[in-house]
Scaffold this motif. Structure first.
Motif, PDB file in Angstrom:
ATOM      1  N   LYS A 161     120.747   4.790  -4.060  1.00  0.00           N
ATOM      2  CA  LYS A 161     120.967   3.551  -4.816  1.00  0.00           C
ATOM      3  C   LYS A 161     119.645   2.817  -5.033  1.00  0.00           C
ATOM      4  CE  LYS A 161     125.683   2.645  -3.124  1.00  0.00           C
ATOM      5  NZ  LYS A 161     126.509   1.719  -2.302  1.00  0.00           N
ATOM      6  N   ALA A 162     118.866   2.695  -3.964  1.00  0.00           N
ATOM      7  CA  ALA A 162     117.592   1.986  -4.059  1.00  0.00           C
ATOM      8  C   ALA A 162     116.638   2.688  -5.024  1.00  0.00           C
ATOM      9  CB  ALA A 162     116.958   1.866  -2.675  1.00  0.00           C
ATOM     10  N   LEU A 163     116.602   4.011  -4.982  1.00  0.00           N
ATOM     11  CA  LEU A 163     115.731   4.764  -5.887  1.00  0.00           C
ATOM     12  C   LEU A 163     116.140   4.566  -7.346  1.00  0.00           C
ATOM     13  CD1 LEU A 163     115.283   8.092  -3.905  1.00  0.00           C
ATOM     14  CD2 LEU A 163     113.446   6.556  -4.615  1.00  0.00           C
ATOM     15  N   ARG A 164     117.422   4.522  -7.609  1.00  0.00           N
ATOM     16  CA  ARG A 164     117.884   4.319  -8.986  1.00  0.00           C
ATOM     17  C   ARG A 164     117.527   2.917  -9.483  1.00  0.00           C
ATOM     18  NH1 ARG A 164     123.962   6.934  -9.603  1.00  0.00           N
ATOM     19  NH2 ARG A 164     123.534   8.980  -8.643  1.00  0.00           N
ATOM     20  N   ILE A 165     117.692   1.926  -8.610  1.00  0.00           N
ATOM     21  CA  ILE A 165     117.387   0.548  -9.012  1.00  0.00           C
ATOM     22  C   ILE A 165     115.898   0.376  -9.290  1.00  0.00           C
ATOM     23  CG2 ILE A 165     117.266  -1.842  -8.193  1.00  0.00           C
ATOM     24  CD1 ILE A 165     120.053  -1.163  -9.056  1.00  0.00           C
ATOM     25  N   VAL A 166     115.041   0.862  -8.387  1.00  0.00           N
ATOM     26  CA  VAL A 166     113.604   0.661  -8.582  1.00  0.00           C
ATOM     27  C   VAL A 166     113.112   1.423  -9.808  1.00  0.00           C
ATOM     28  CG1 VAL A 166     112.760   2.537  -7.076  1.00  0.00           C
ATOM     29  CG2 VAL A 166     111.393   0.464  -7.373  1.00  0.00           C
ATOM     30  N   ASN A 167     113.695   2.579 -10.078  1.00  0.00           N
ATOM     31  CA  ASN A 167     113.319   3.333 -11.274  1.00  0.00           C
ATOM     32  C   ASN A 167     113.750   2.597 -12.539  1.00  0.00           C
ATOM     33  OD1 ASN A 167     114.580   5.676 -13.326  1.00  0.00           O
ATOM     34  ND2 ASN A 167     112.493   6.047 -12.625  1.00  0.00           N
ATOM     35  N   TRP A 168     114.939   2.010 -12.504  1.00  0.00           N
ATOM     36  CA  TRP A 168     115.429   1.252 -13.662  1.00  0.00           C
ATOM     37  C   TRP A 168     114.509   0.075 -13.969  1.00  0.00           C
ATOM     38  CZ3 TRP A 168     117.458  -3.848 -13.792  1.00  0.00           C
ATOM     39  CH2 TRP A 168     118.016  -4.222 -15.025  1.00  0.00           C
ATOM     40  N   VAL A 169     114.131  -0.676 -12.935  1.00  0.00           N
ATOM     41  CA  VAL A 169     113.236  -1.818 -13.151  1.00  0.00           C
ATOM     42  C   VAL A 169     111.875  -1.340 -13.650  1.00  0.00           C
ATOM     43  CG1 VAL A 169     112.070  -3.777 -12.069  1.00  0.00           C
ATOM     44  CG2 VAL A 169     114.433  -3.224 -11.432  1.00  0.00           C
ATOM     45  N   HIS A 170     111.365  -0.297 -13.047  1.00  0.00           N
ATOM     46  CA  HIS A 170     110.065   0.263 -13.453  1.00  0.00           C
ATOM     47  C   HIS A 170     110.021   0.567 -14.947  1.00  0.00           C
ATOM     48  CE1 HIS A 170     106.524   2.897 -13.405  1.00  0.00           C
ATOM     49  NE2 HIS A 170     107.254   3.807 -14.019  1.00  0.00           N
ATOM     50  N   ASN A 171     111.138   1.007 -15.493  1.00  0.00           N
ATOM     51  CA  ASN A 171     111.183   1.415 -16.898  1.00  0.00           C
ATOM     52  C   ASN A 171     111.508   0.283 -17.870  1.00  0.00           C
ATOM     53  OD1 ASN A 171     110.575   4.231 -16.672  1.00  0.00           O
ATOM     54  ND2 ASN A 171     112.603   4.543 -15.775  1.00  0.00           N
ATOM     55  N   GLN A 172     111.659  -0.935 -17.376  1.00  0.00           N
ATOM     56  CA  GLN A 172     112.006  -2.043 -18.270  1.00  0.00           C
ATOM     57  C   GLN A 172     110.821  -2.523 -19.104  1.00  0.00           C
ATOM     58  OE1 GLN A 172     115.325  -3.152 -18.733  1.00  0.00           O
ATOM     59  NE2 GLN A 172     115.452  -1.232 -17.571  1.00  0.00           N
ATOM     60  N   TRP A 173     109.604  -2.422 -18.563  1.00  0.00           N
ATOM     61  CA  TRP A 173     108.420  -2.871 -19.317  1.00  0.00           C
ATOM     62  C   TRP A 173     107.175  -2.186 -18.778  1.00  0.00           C
ATOM     63  CZ3 TRP A 173     110.655  -6.062 -15.572  1.00  0.00           C
ATOM     64  CH2 TRP A 173     109.830  -6.507 -14.535  1.00  0.00           C
ATOM     65  N   GLN A 174     106.112  -2.236 -19.557  1.00  0.00           N
ATOM     66  CA  GLN A 174     104.808  -1.744 -19.136  1.00  0.00           C
ATOM     67  C   GLN A 174     104.063  -2.858 -18.407  1.00  0.00           C
ATOM     68  OE1 GLN A 174     103.496   1.449 -19.552  1.00  0.00           O
ATOM     69  NE2 GLN A 174     105.562   1.970 -20.247  1.00  0.00           N
ATOM     70  N   HIS A 175     103.339  -2.486 -17.372  1.00  0.00           N
ATOM     71  CA  HIS A 175     102.625  -3.479 -16.571  1.00  0.00           C
ATOM     72  C   HIS A 175     101.577  -4.218 -17.395  1.00  0.00           C
ATOM     73  CE1 HIS A 175      99.224  -4.658 -13.878  1.00  0.00           C
ATOM     74  NE2 HIS A 175     100.223  -5.155 -13.172  1.00  0.00           N
ATOM     75  N   ASN A 176     101.530  -5.531 -17.208  1.00  0.00           N
ATOM     76  CA  ASN A 176     100.483  -6.367 -17.787  1.00  0.00           C
ATOM     77  C   ASN A 176     100.102  -7.403 -16.738  1.00  0.00           C
ATOM     78  OD1 ASN A 176      99.087  -8.543 -19.143  1.00  0.00           O
ATOM     79  ND2 ASN A 176      99.791  -7.698 -21.093  1.00  0.00           N
ATOM     80  N   GLY A 177      98.885  -7.306 -16.227  1.00  0.00           N
ATOM     81  CA  GLY A 177      98.468  -8.159 -15.127  1.00  0.00           C
ATOM     82  C   GLY A 177      98.124  -9.579 -15.503  1.00  0.00           C
ATOM     83  N   SER A 178      98.245  -9.925 -16.782  1.00  0.00           N
ATOM     84  CA  SER A 178      97.834 -11.261 -17.229  1.00  0.00           C
ATOM     85  C   SER A 178      98.998 -12.185 -17.554  1.00  0.00           C
ATOM     86  CB  SER A 178      96.945 -11.130 -18.475  1.00  0.00           C
ATOM     87  OG  SER A 178      95.804 -10.349 -18.206  1.00  0.00           O
ATOM     88  N   ASN A 179     100.194 -11.643 -17.725  1.00  0.00           N
ATOM     89  CA  ASN A 179     101.321 -12.455 -18.191  1.00  0.00           C
ATOM     90  C   ASN A 179     102.170 -12.984 -17.043  1.00  0.00           C
ATOM     91  OD1 ASN A 179     100.598 -12.046 -20.824  1.00  0.00           O
ATOM     92  ND2 ASN A 179     102.121 -10.466 -21.227  1.00  0.00           N
ATOM     93  N   THR A 180     102.706 -14.177 -17.233  1.00  0.00           N
ATOM     94  CA  THR A 180     103.669 -14.755 -16.301  1.00  0.00           C
ATOM     95  C   THR A 180     104.887 -15.225 -17.094  1.00  0.00           C
ATOM     96  OG1 THR A 180     102.615 -16.933 -16.463  1.00  0.00           O
ATOM     97  CG2 THR A 180     101.915 -15.495 -14.655  1.00  0.00           C
ATOM     98  N   PRO A 181     106.081 -15.160 -16.498  1.00  0.00           N
ATOM     99  CA  PRO A 181     107.281 -15.608 -17.208  1.00  0.00           C
ATOM    100  C   PRO A 181     107.386 -17.128 -17.204  1.00  0.00           C
ATOM    101  CG  PRO A 181     107.853 -14.896 -15.007  1.00  0.00           C
ATOM    102  CD  PRO A 181     106.380 -14.620 -15.160  1.00  0.00           C
ATOM    103  N   SER A 182     108.254 -17.655 -18.046  1.00  0.00           N
ATOM    104  CA  SER A 182     108.438 -19.108 -18.086  1.00  0.00           C
ATOM    105  C   SER A 182     109.083 -19.622 -16.806  1.00  0.00           C
ATOM    106  CB  SER A 182     109.290 -19.499 -19.296  1.00  0.00           C
ATOM    107  OG  SER A 182     110.566 -18.873 -19.237  1.00  0.00           O
ATOM    108  N   LYS A 183     109.920 -18.783 -16.169  1.00  0.00           N
ATOM    109  CA  LYS A 183     110.502 -19.101 -14.861  1.00  0.00           C
ATOM    110  C   LYS A 183     110.523 -17.817 -14.025  1.00  0.00           C
ATOM    111  CE  LYS A 183     114.329 -20.880 -16.520  1.00  0.00           C
ATOM    112  NZ  LYS A 183     115.675 -21.527 -16.581  1.00  0.00           N
ATOM    113  N   PRO A 184     110.240 -17.920 -12.723  1.00  0.00           N
ATOM    114  CA  PRO A 184     110.097 -16.714 -11.899  1.00  0.00           C
ATOM    115  C   PRO A 184     111.413 -16.210 -11.309  1.00  0.00           C
ATOM    116  CG  PRO A 184     109.489 -18.619 -10.603  1.00  0.00           C
ATOM    117  CD  PRO A 184     109.826 -19.138 -11.985  1.00  0.00           C
ATOM    118  N   ASP A 185     112.391 -15.937 -12.158  1.00  0.00           N
ATOM    119  CA  ASP A 185     113.639 -15.360 -11.673  1.00  0.00           C
ATOM    120  C   ASP A 185     114.001 -14.159 -12.527  1.00  0.00           C
ATOM    121  OD1 ASP A 185     115.950 -16.078 -13.722  1.00  0.00           O
ATOM    122  OD2 ASP A 185     114.647 -17.829 -13.585  1.00  0.00           O
ATOM    123  N   ALA A 186     114.836 -13.280 -11.984  1.00  0.00           N
ATOM    124  CA  ALA A 186     115.116 -11.999 -12.626  1.00  0.00           C
ATOM    125  C   ALA A 186     115.751 -12.145 -14.003  1.00  0.00           C
ATOM    126  CB  ALA A 186     116.014 -11.157 -11.724  1.00  0.00           C
TER     127      ALA A 186
END
Length: 378
Positions: A161-186
């Motif tokens: 279950k944990a492997l499937r969840i982390v893989n799903w999140v990993h594939n949601q976007w490409q990493h960008n070290g400069s951006n922050t969201p408007s609010k820090p929640d999922a």
């Protein structure tokens, strides 16, 4: 005479690199037109991920050395240079970009050195708050909107279950070290991802943690920090997460940015166990990843961060929670025995939100999911 001419020709050919190697300020120089470069550590190439930056003096590449030495090749679109890198040694050269700017580049070899913590203490000195997934509107919305139950349906155990969840999140976007969201929640992060935004390791940690909590696996984000966290100006920290797997009765580290779960002898590891396995059981250590993350590249990159470990006391999920603290501090940092308690992050950012411990049990007690109202130091 013909034989002598042949010998001289061979000597001339092999001497060309030595004479052709330019120098600047007493160091070798290679040339580049493109700002991106490749490098090879051992037998494994990493292509296009090194940015040539003349403004950093020096621009340091940390090179993991599992044994006594490792071969490293640095390659631009025009040139290359190679070294045999040893632990604790540095190797400098210049990259001349577009026939103008010189980038002082430093290869810094490091070995896999172990760190120690207090294992004698048997009773945790702090309480932590973990989320109740029943009747939690925030988590229910996340669970239903992103069909997380379907994502883990048919999983044989909590590890899968944990492997499937982390893989799903990993594939949601490409990493960008400069951006922050408007609010820090999922929910906010995922909504902004739908609009095309990309985020940092921090956001991979937040979303993966929330998704795991939503399916009933207690999870918490974890900050990793280098030994030199106070003196390095940038890149001194990384954010991962840990999830408690009830069927194994243990905490396990996950990295959403890289889609990683460390495993030794088929047992998933927490962050401290991962550090120790790199030092003591490198060959047997497995990097489990549904997207095929490279063991060598990931360990070489993440190992320097596996020195200080910090987690929040209050790990509940929700949009407008009043976060609980202990003695005015929001997080607990696990510090190696004999190591300094860092007070500043990256030269100028105070870390005045931390309490400190050397004890593993303080960080790795099983989560108590009964309703709790007040945090305390025991």
């Amino acid at each position: 005479m013909k034989k002598l001419s042949s010998i001289l020709f061979v000597l001339f050919v092999f001497a060309i690199p030595a004479f052709a190697q330019q120098q600047y300020k007493g160091l070798p120089v290679i040339k580049a037109n493109a700002p991106a470069a490749d490098y090879k550590i051992g037998k494994e190439w990493t292509k296009g991920s090194w940015n040539i930056m003349p403004e950093l003096v020096p621009d340091v590449m940390l090179v993991p050395v599992p044994g006594k030495k490792v071969g490293v090749t640095f390659r631009t679109d025009r040139d290359s240079i190679s070294f045999q890198v040893k632990p604790g040694k540095t190797y400098q050269f210049y990259v001349q970009l577009n026939e103008k700017d010189y980038a002082l580049t430093e290869l810094r070899g490091f070995g896999f050195e172990g760190i120690q913590f207090n294992k004698a203490q048997k009773v945790a000195g702090y309480t932590f708050l973990y989320v109740q997934n029943q009747n939690n509107e925030f988590l229910q919305t996340l669970r239903e909107q992103y069909q997380l139950d379907a994502l883990v349906a048919g999983a044989k155990n909590d590890t899968e279950k944990a492997l499937r969840i982390v893989n799903w999140v990993h594939n949601q976007w490409q990493h960008n070290g400069s951006n922050t969201p408007s609010k820090p929640d999922a929910l906010t992060i995922l909504a902004e991802v739908k609009d095309g935004k990309q985020f940092r390791c921090v956001e991979y940690g937040i979303v993966t943690t929330s998704a795991l909590n939503a399916i009933g696996l207690p999870a918490r984000t974890m900050g990793l920090k280098m030994k030199e966290v106070e003196t390095i100006e940038s890149g001194a920290g990384h954010v991962v997460l840990e999830v408690y797997l009830p069927d194994l009765k243990k905490w396990v580290m996950l990295d959403g940015q890289y889609d990683v779960m460390p495993v030794l002898n088929n047992v998933p590891l927490n962050a401290v166990e991962f550090q120790q396995a790199i030092v003591n059981d490198y060959e047997a250590l497995e990097i489990r990843s549904l997207s095929g993350t490279s063991k060598g590249k990931y360990i070489g990159w993440v190992f320097p961060y596996l020195y200080y470990f910090d987690v929040k006391f209050d790990n509940r999920e929700g949009m407008a929670l009043q976060r609980e603290k202990i003695d005015g501090k929001s997080s607990l940092m696990l510090v190696p025995a004999g190591a300094k308690q860092p007070k500043v992050f990256q030269v100028k950012n105070p870390m005045d939100y931390l309490k400190y411990t050397h004890s593993l049990i303080d960080l790795y007690e099983a989560p108590k999911m009964a309703q709790q109202d007040v945090l305390s130091a025991k």
